[in-house]
Scaffold this active site. Structure first.
Site: not given
Ligand code: TA6
Length: 308
Positions: A81, A107, A176, A221, A280
């Site tokens: 994370r 990932r 991301h 978002d 991102e």
């Molecule tokens: O890029 C934004 C997003 O798509 C959000 O909707 C949220 O889900 C974030 O990615 C994090 O996703 P993850 O699967 O890493 O918890």
């Protein structure tokens, strides 16, 4: 967890092959996962083989540029994370496959090391990931990924996708990036004015940003489509601006979970949301990429901090 001695042997072998004395070497990271530590006069970084995941980068004259959650898991099954998750071959949930992992398969796989070398721009580490029986179960195409990370005055990220099968395929991708900010409530994001975006906090409604800059005042978002522009994050609390430049990318995603979403994420601290902002670099939805057999596509991001 891999047996300690085996892990040590793997690390020893990697260092024999790729270590750069006094600049780059492999070591056991969090959770015993293998990571490459780059540390030389200009900058430092940590890159895990798990997901080829950059978790840390800073120039020595500046605070860390990336945010990684203190609550992140570090195991082979879970994405780290924070830092820069590499998203491929789908973004978010996979349409028509409700049980598929969010944000694709890259990932959470262990990438291989292709090279670690010095260049005029800094230390360049290259990682590869190829399709196999497991990935084909998740996504029925053959591919080869090559991801190079340049650690220098900027953080350079370059993701090459090659179609190694006999049929065309269409994929989505994203770097991301979780940027470290002083207080997300006081940052301004330039570079997205007059761009159409999908608002994922408003039933995927398609809108167009009218204001010249974006401020974060709640869960945000947004998937901005059809933009090749650089984003600049002005962060007065940290007395810096962060430039996110890109090539080969038509989508920019902006995300901050804010209060409620942070509480809902088990690997993200309830109080961490003011300290991060995802900008991102991607190709998703309308900007997804179709590749013919043998064809390659390259997407690059270049992240630079400038003190104000
Ligand atoms: O890029 C934004 C997003 O798509 C959000 O909707 C949220 O889900 C974030 O990615 C994090 O996703 P993850 O699967 O890493 O918890």
């Amino acid at each position: 967890m891999m047996h300690e001695s085996h892990n040590d042997e793997v690390i020893e072998q990697l260092n024999r092959q790729f270590a750069l004395a006094g600049m780059a070497r492999f070591e056991p990271g969090e959770g015993g996962l293998v990571r490459l530590n780059v540390d030389f006069p200009t900058a430092q970084a940590d890159i895990y083989l798990h997901g080829a995941h950059v978790t840390h980068y800073r120039r020595h004259d500046s605070p860390p540029l990336l945010f990684t959650s203190a609550c992140s898991e570090f195991n082979r099954e879970t994405p780290i994370r924070g830092g820069v998750p590499v998203i491929f071959p789908w973004f978010g949930p996979r349409s028509g496959h409700p049980s598929a992992p969010l944000h694709g398969l890259a990932r959470t796989r262990k990438w291989s090391v292709e090279s670690v070398r010095i260049s005029p721009d800094g230390v360049v580490a290259c990682f590869t990931l190829a399709s196999d029986a497991e990935t084909r179960d998740l996504w029925p195409h053959d591919f080869s990924l090559r991801y190079s990370v340049t650690v220098g005055a900027s953080l350079g990220l370059s993701l090459q996708v090659q179609n190694t099968c006999q049929r065309s395929f269409t994929f989505e991708e994203a770097l991301h990036t979780y940027l470290a900010v002083g207080d997300v409530r006081n940052v301004e994001i330039e570079g997205l004015s007059d761009i159409e975006y999908i608002d994922k906090t408003d039933n995927q409604a398609r809108k167009r940003q009218k204001d010249s800059s974006l401020r974060i005042a709640g869960e945000t978002d947004r998937v901005y489509l059809g933009t090749q522009d650089e984003c600049v994050v002005h962060d007065p609390a940290m007395n810096r601006r962060i430039r996110v430049g890109k090539e080969g990318s038509g989508t920019t995603v902006v995300w901050n979970p804010w209060i409620a979403k942070s509480k809902a994420l088990s690997d993200f601290g309830d109080e961490e949301w003011p300290k991060m902002l995802c900008i991102e670099t991607a190709n998703v939805v309308d900007n997804a990429i179709e590749l013919a057999p043998g064809q390659t596509h390259l997407m690059r991001a270049r992240i630079t901090a400038e003190n104000l």
